[in-house]
Design a protein around this motif. Structure first.
Motif, PDB file in Angstrom:
ATOM      1  N   UNK A  69       0.821  -1.213   0.000  1.00 23.52           N
ATOM      2  CA  UNK A  69       0.000   0.000   0.000  1.00 23.52           C
ATOM      3  C   UNK A  69       0.850   1.256   0.000  1.00 23.52           C
ATOM      4  N   UNK A  70       1.902   1.270   0.818  1.00 27.84           N
ATOM      5  CA  UNK A  70       2.806   2.421   0.832  1.00 27.84           C
ATOM      6  C   UNK A  70       3.503   2.611  -0.510  1.00 27.84           C
ATOM      7  N   UNK A  71       3.876   1.487  -1.137  1.00 28.36           N
ATOM      8  CA  UNK A  71       4.538   1.576  -2.442  1.00 28.36           C
ATOM      9  C   UNK A  71       3.605   2.174  -3.491  1.00 28.36           C
ATOM     10  N   UNK A  72       2.359   1.699  -3.501  1.00 32.38           N
ATOM     11  CA  UNK A  72       1.393   2.235  -4.479  1.00 32.38           C
ATOM     12  C   UNK A  72       1.154   3.723  -4.239  1.00 32.38           C
ATOM     13  N   UNK A  73       0.992   4.113  -2.988  1.00 31.29           N
ATOM     14  CA  UNK A  73       0.772   5.531  -2.681  1.00 31.29           C
ATOM     15  C   UNK A  73       1.988   6.364  -3.034  1.00 31.29           C
ATOM     16  N   UNK A  74       3.187   5.824  -2.768  1.00 32.04           N
ATOM     17  CA  UNK A  74       4.411   6.554  -3.107  1.00 32.04           C
ATOM     18  C   UNK A  74       4.553   6.747  -4.607  1.00 32.04           C
ATOM     19  N   UNK A  75       4.265   5.694  -5.392  1.00 25.37           N
ATOM     20  CA  UNK A  75       4.351   5.818  -6.844  1.00 25.37           C
ATOM     21  C   UNK A  75       3.318   6.821  -7.373  1.00 25.37           C
ATOM     22  N   UNK A  76       2.121   6.814  -6.791  1.00 29.00           N
ATOM     23  CA  UNK A  76       1.103   7.775  -7.244  1.00 29.00           C
ATOM     24  C   UNK A  76       1.535   9.204  -6.930  1.00 29.00           C
ATOM     25  N   UNK A  77       2.153   9.400  -5.746  1.00 29.11           N
ATOM     26  CA  UNK A  77       2.647  10.729  -5.403  1.00 29.11           C
ATOM     27  C   UNK A  77       3.762  11.147  -6.335  1.00 29.11           C
ATOM     28  N   UNK A  78       4.630  10.218  -6.677  1.00 30.90           N
ATOM     29  CA  UNK A  78       5.726  10.530  -7.591  1.00 30.90           C
ATOM     30  C   UNK A  78       5.202  10.925  -8.966  1.00 30.90           C
ATOM     31  N   UNK A  79       4.221  10.167  -9.466  1.00 32.12           N
ATOM     32  CA  UNK A  79       3.640  10.493 -10.765  1.00 32.12           C
ATOM     33  C   UNK A  79       2.938  11.848 -10.734  1.00 32.12           C
ATOM     34  N   UNK A  80       2.247  12.130  -9.603  1.00 34.85           N
ATOM     35  CA  UNK A  80       1.564  13.417  -9.485  1.00 34.85           C
ATOM     36  C   UNK A  80       2.566  14.562  -9.479  1.00 34.85           C
ATOM     37  N   UNK A  81       3.657  14.412  -8.715  1.00 30.17           N
ATOM     38  CA  UNK A  81       4.676  15.461  -8.665  1.00 30.17           C
ATOM     39  C   UNK A  81       5.363  15.614 -10.009  1.00 30.17           C
ATOM     40  N   UNK A  82       5.601  14.496 -10.684  1.00 24.51           N
ATOM     41  CA  UNK A  82       6.234  14.570 -11.998  1.00 24.51           C
ATOM     42  C   UNK A  82       5.333  15.275 -12.998  1.00 24.51           C
ATOM     43  N   UNK A  83       4.017  14.985 -12.920  1.00 22.39           N
ATOM     44  CA  UNK A  83       3.074  15.645 -13.815  1.00 22.39           C
ATOM     45  C   UNK A  83       3.005  17.149 -13.537  1.00 22.39           C
ATOM     46  N   UNK A  84       3.004  17.520 -12.238  1.00 18.82           N
ATOM     47  CA  UNK A  84       2.987  18.937 -11.884  1.00 18.82           C
ATOM     48  C   UNK A  84       4.255  19.633 -12.370  1.00 18.82           C
ATOM     49  N   UNK A  85       5.398  18.964 -12.224  1.00 18.92           N
ATOM     50  CA  UNK A  85       6.659  19.557 -12.679  1.00 18.92           C
ATOM     51  C   UNK A  85       6.655  19.736 -14.194  1.00 18.92           C
ATOM     52  N   UNK A  86       6.100  18.740 -14.915  1.00 18.27           N
ATOM     53  CA  UNK A  86       6.034  18.850 -16.372  1.00 18.27           C
ATOM     54  C   UNK A  86       5.118  19.993 -16.798  1.00 18.27           C
ATOM     55  N   UNK A  87       3.971  20.130 -16.098  1.00 21.42           N
ATOM     56  CA  UNK A  87       3.056  21.230 -16.411  1.00 21.42           C
ATOM     57  C   UNK A  87       3.701  22.583 -16.127  1.00 21.42           C
ATOM     58  N   UNK A  88       4.420  22.673 -14.997  1.00 25.05           N
ATOM     59  CA  UNK A  88       5.086  23.936 -14.659  1.00 25.05           C
ATOM     60  C   UNK A  88       6.154  24.278 -15.680  1.00 25.05           C
ATOM     61  N   UNK A  89       6.886  23.261 -16.151  1.00 28.29           N
ATOM     62  CA  UNK A  89       7.913  23.507 -17.168  1.00 28.29           C
ATOM     63  C   UNK A  89       7.285  23.977 -18.475  1.00 28.29           C
ATOM     64  N   UNK A  90       6.182  23.352 -18.860  1.00 25.01           N
ATOM     65  CA  UNK A  90       5.504  23.754 -20.096  1.00 25.01           C
ATOM     66  C   UNK A  90       4.949  25.168 -19.972  1.00 25.01           C
ATOM     67  N   UNK A  91       4.382  25.497 -18.807  1.00 25.51           N
ATOM     68  CA  UNK A  91       3.861  26.849 -18.594  1.00 25.51           C
ATOM     69  C   UNK A  91       4.970  27.875 -18.637  1.00 25.51           C
TER      70      UNK A  91
END
Length: 229
Positions: A69-91
């Motif tokens: 469960x911790x691994x799944x939550x950690x991966x989801x957080x990582x993907x969310x942060x990566x997506x936010x970073x990609x959006x910020x870079x594009x902006x």
């Protein structure tokens, strides 16, 4: 970086939980030897029972599921942060392109200034919706352009330098972040009158009215008397 480190630490914890849980389920002999050795050091007698084995299996399963469960939550957080970073870079890239398109041609003209002087460009005359544009050179002849309240933000163009070290006198940059291409988003305190001292219009000399000539009083006229009889 801090968020990535936190997610990485969480994944390490989850791996430990899964690994230890699997040991408790499938390596119960090893776990019993470990428990027995710990009891000997504590001066306690130990006896392996079915209850102990069942407890090991249940505890191991709980650890495995918790780790997964911790691994799944950690991966989801990582993907969310990566997506936010990609959006910020594009902006940021889109904003940088817009800044270059809006001010690039003007910067090539303003860059001809010499000396530590501050110039003010009226945005409305350039077709730009901003509160003000300041440009000039700071110490060591570094060129700068500061755009105040454009798209509800303040921006600075400072090639080969940083905003905190090159800014108009009277403007104080508190924080800044780079867009790339020598453009920065800045947060600055400013005083327009302190940056640009308005030159008063020359006053027209007061004309002293010339004195009017005195009004001449007309001489009295007398009616002719009739001749005596």
């Amino acid at each position: 970086m801090e968020a990535s480190g936190a997610v990485g630490g969480l994944i390490c914890v989850s791996v430990f939980c899964v690994g230890f849980g699997l040991l408790m389920i499938f390596a119960r002999d090893f776990m019993w030897e470990w428990t027995h050795f710990g009891n000997l050091l504590g001066g306690e007698k130990s006896e392996r029972t079915d209850v102990w084995d069942t407890g090991q299996v249940i505890s191991g399963a709980i650890l495995v599921f918790a780790g997964l469960g911790l691994a799944c939550w950690g991966f989801s957080q990582y993907q969310s942060r990566a997506s936010e970073a990609a959006d910020a870079t594009a902006t940021a890239q889109t904003q940088l392109t817009l800044l270059q398109e809006t001010f690039g041609s003007h910067i090539s003209e303003w860059d001809d200034v010499d000396g530590e002087r501050i110039f003010f460009a009226e945005p409305s005359s350039l077709g730009i919706r901003a509160q003000g544009i300041y440009y000039g050179r700071c110490r060591n002849n570094y060129f700068y352009v500061y755009v105040v309240n454009w798209d509800d933000q303040d921006y600075a163009y400072v090639p080969n330098n940083r905003p905190e070290a090159c800014q108009p006198e009277g403007m104080f940059v508190t924080t800044w972040s780079s867009f790339g291409g020598d453009w920065y988003r800045v947060f600055a305190r400013r005083n327009h009158d302190a940056i640009i001292s308005p030159t008063p219009r020359p006053t027209q000399p007061t004309r002293t009215p010339s004195p009017r000539p005195p009004t001449r009083t007309p001489a009295p006229t007398f009616a002719a008397l009739p001749p005596a009889a």
